[in-house]
Design a protein around this motif. Structure first.
Motif, PDB file in Angstrom:
ATOM      1  N   ALA A 200      28.254  21.264  40.950  1.00 59.59           N
ATOM      2  CA  ALA A 200      28.805  20.910  39.599  1.00 59.59           C
ATOM      3  C   ALA A 200      27.549  20.928  38.494  1.00 59.59           C
ATOM      4  O   ALA A 200      26.431  21.272  38.831  1.00 59.59           O
ATOM      5  N   GLU A 201      27.760  21.337  37.217  1.00 58.82           N
ATOM      6  CA  GLU A 201      26.983  21.434  36.250  1.00 58.82           C
ATOM      7  C   GLU A 201      26.094  20.138  35.922  1.00 58.82           C
ATOM      8  O   GLU A 201      26.938  19.126  36.507  1.00 58.82           O
ATOM      9  N   ALA A 202      25.207  20.143  35.392  1.00 60.16           N
ATOM     10  CA  ALA A 202      24.493  18.638  35.037  1.00 60.16           C
ATOM     11  C   ALA A 202      25.491  17.832  34.509  1.00 60.16           C
ATOM     12  O   ALA A 202      25.377  16.588  34.866  1.00 60.16           O
TER      13      ALA A 202
ATOM     14  N   ASN B 276      22.608  31.311  33.115  1.00 56.89           N
ATOM     15  CA  ASN B 276      23.032  30.169  31.912  1.00 56.89           C
ATOM     16  C   ASN B 276      24.434  30.761  31.236  1.00 56.89           C
ATOM     17  O   ASN B 276      24.208  31.807  30.184  1.00 56.89           O
ATOM     18  N   LYS B 277      25.441  30.644  31.946  1.00 55.31           N
ATOM     19  CA  LYS B 277      26.774  31.046  30.976  1.00 55.31           C
ATOM     20  C   LYS B 277      27.089  30.307  29.696  1.00 55.31           C
ATOM     21  O   LYS B 277      27.655  31.189  28.805  1.00 55.31           O
ATOM     22  N   ALA B 278      26.574  29.256  29.486  1.00 48.75           N
ATOM     23  CA  ALA B 278      26.702  28.649  28.033  1.00 48.75           C
ATOM     24  C   ALA B 278      26.016  29.268  27.245  1.00 48.75           C
ATOM     25  O   ALA B 278      26.398  29.627  26.191  1.00 48.75           O
TER      26      ALA B 278
ATOM     27  N   GLY C  90      33.659  26.887  40.750  1.00 52.87           N
ATOM     28  CA  GLY C  90      33.831  26.240  42.393  1.00 52.87           C
ATOM     29  C   GLY C  90      33.947  24.719  42.584  1.00 52.87           C
ATOM     30  O   GLY C  90      34.657  24.354  43.405  1.00 52.87           O
ATOM     31  N   THR C  91      33.547  24.113  41.545  1.00 57.36           N
ATOM     32  CA  THR C  91      33.843  22.280  41.663  1.00 57.36           C
ATOM     33  C   THR C  91      35.056  22.209  41.409  1.00 57.36           C
ATOM     34  O   THR C  91      35.652  21.622  42.240  1.00 57.36           O
ATOM     35  N   CYS C  92      35.730  22.770  40.427  1.00 56.07           N
ATOM     36  CA  CYS C  92      37.321  22.514  40.369  1.00 56.07           C
ATOM     37  C   CYS C  92      38.149  23.023  41.598  1.00 56.07           C
ATOM     38  O   CYS C  92      39.098  22.404  42.109  1.00 56.07           O
TER      39      CYS C  92
HETATM   40  N1  HSE Z   1      29.250  24.328  38.015  1.00 62.28           N
HETATM   41  C1  HSE Z   1      29.602  25.874  38.656  1.00 62.28           C
HETATM   42  C2  HSE Z   1      30.657  25.863  39.423  1.00 62.28           C
HETATM   43  C3  HSE Z   1      28.548  26.549  39.066  1.00 62.28           C
HETATM   44  O1  HSE Z   1      31.010  24.844  39.928  1.00 62.28           O
HETATM   45  O2  HSE Z   1      31.533  27.016  39.581  1.00 62.28           O
HETATM   46  C4  HSE Z   1      28.614  28.149  39.269  1.00 62.28           C
HETATM   47  O3  HSE Z   1      28.584  28.336  37.822  1.00 62.28           O
END
Ligand code: HSE
Length: 432
Positions: A189-191, A104-106, A160-162
């Motif tokens: 993606a995050e929730a 959990n980075k946040a 990763g998502t971006c």
């Molecule tokens: N949502 C994050 C990402 C997950 O796309 O990189 C990994 O921390």
């Protein structure tokens, strides 16, 4: 002690991966540690998801307290996400003298000082390898491999998502919304995906890395951040024409007088930049230290098994610490509010810029832009204005030589106030 007992809270994408690896590698861990690593309890409020896991129902519960209150459990793995329930859970686990592993980075970025203090007060530790860069060993690199260095800079693609979205927009011309949906379906993606595309997730990660690499605490709020939602197909096309790739980059630079630079924003990278060809869900982190020189980490930044593999590396680290009687092998006392690091304001940075003005196609407009930039000490490196049949506004793209951010912002603001300016100017920083 005849086993290391694990309690897992949160059996979503990453939690499911942790269960799979723990079960597949059980014999290997047993041989490495000299005693078994046992998944003793799993909790998730969604009981249906627990039924899909290859574990007996006797260890499953919909109540996280069943994990915290089990005296046999040595390590609690928190994979719930968010900073509300997860923070309370971690504090309860620490108070019960259980080691905590989290992705959990946040939580680490925003509440690290409080959590590390609670861990040390209770004689246990918090490990968080999966919090930054998915499968890449970023935390071990910062806390262990590079401790002998003074860090000069970090450039990192760590969402990763971006990276997946920008890659698909660039290579396949797919629309932003469609690719974001695909990233969500892959479990990247995050929730709340606005954290990904708004730059918050990368800001959480770079605040953690800057804290570890510079031995203090960089609060999340002090990180300058922009996301990728304003990047248009036009920007992607112009970047291609100019020989650049657009990436969401985290940048950390050592203090050169006004604080360390810690910032997150889209950048253009020359096609031969080492990070320009990091595509899809892959992440990378280029770190430069005074003795090690440049090093590069590369790997999948999100997804079930790559991220679970980072969690498992923490399980083995913490288990080894327990087995060798050294439960707090890496003290985190420096990661405290009292040790907050000064972050330089974005206004003070100097870099090159891509500017896309939207202006009327009429006499003196280009001259006015050049004049205002020149008046602010900004030198133009190249200009593109394509012929247009439209009477409406046209894009004028300018790449500058190195300029000061405050001068650039002053010039752009002045130009946006002129009657020929028809839309907000796109500003993308160029990193070398
Ligand atoms: N949502 C994050 C990402 C997950 O796309 O990189 C990994 O921390």
């Amino acid at each position: 002690m005849n086993a290391i007992n694990i309690g897992l809270v949160g059996a979503g994408t990453i939690g499911g991966g942790v269960v799979k690896i723990l079960s597949a590698q059980a014999r290997f861990f047993d041989e490495k540690l000299g005693l078994p690593v046992k998944l003793t309890r799993i909790a998730d409020k969604n009981i249906a998801v627990l039924k899909t896991l290859p574990v007996g129902s006797a260890i499953c519960s919909d109540n996280a307290d069943d994990v915290i209150n089990d005296p046999s459990i040595n390590i609690v793995i928190e994979l719930v996400g968010g900073t509300g329930f997860a923070k309370a859970l971690v504090l309860k686990a620490l108070a019960a003298k259980k080691h905590v592993i989290t992705a959990n980075k946040a939580l680490i970025s925003e509440f690290g000082p409080e959590l590390f203090a609670a861990a040390e007060a209770n004689g246990v530790s918090i490990y968080f390898e999966a919090a930054v860069g998915g499968t890449m060993p970023t935390i071990k690199t910062a806390r262990e491999a590079l401790v002998g260095n003074e860090i000069q800079s970090v450039q990192t693609i760590t969402n990763g998502t971006c990276n997946y979205i920008l890659t698909k927009m660039t290579q396949e011309g797919l629309p932003f919304d469609e690719v974001l949906k695909a990233a969500q379906a892959h479990g990247y993606a995050e929730a709340d995906p606005t954290l990904d595309v708004g730059g918050g997730d990368t800001a959480h990660k770079v605040s953690i890395m800057a804290s570890l690499l510079f031995g203090g605490f960089v609060p999340y709020e002090s990180v300058y951040k922009e996301g990728i939602t304003t990047i248009t197909d036009d920007d992607i096309d112009y970047a291609k024409k100019l020989g650049y790739a657009i990436k969401l980059l985290g940048v950390i630079k050592k203090d050169s007088g006004s604080g360390i630079e810690v910032r997150v924003h889209p950048v253009m990278l020359k096609n031969d930049h080492i990070l320009a060809s990091v595509n899809d869900v892959f992440n990378a982190m280029a770190i430069e230290g005074d003795y090690c020189g440049k090093i590069l980490l590369y790997g999948r930044g999100a997804g079930e098994l790559p991220t679970a593999s980072a969690v498992i590396s923490d399980v083995i680290d913490v288990a080894r610490n327990i087995v060798t009687g050294n439960p707090i092998r890496i003290p985190m006392g420096y990661y405290s509010i009292a040790n907050e690091l000064k972050v330089a304001p974005i206004d003070g940075i100097s870099t090159r810029y891509y500017l896309r003005f939207t202006v009327l196609d009429r006499p003196n407009v280009l001259a006015a832009i050049a004049s205002e930039l020149g008046h602010n000490g900004i030198s133009i490196a190249s200009v593109i204005q394509l012929e247009s049949k439209s009477d409406e506004a046209v894009p004028v793209v300018i790449v500058t030589h190195t300029a000061k951010e405050s001068n650039l912002q002053t010039a752009v603001k002045k130009l946006e106030g002129m009657d020929f300016s028809k839309a907000k100017t796109q500003i993308i920083r160029i990193e070398d």
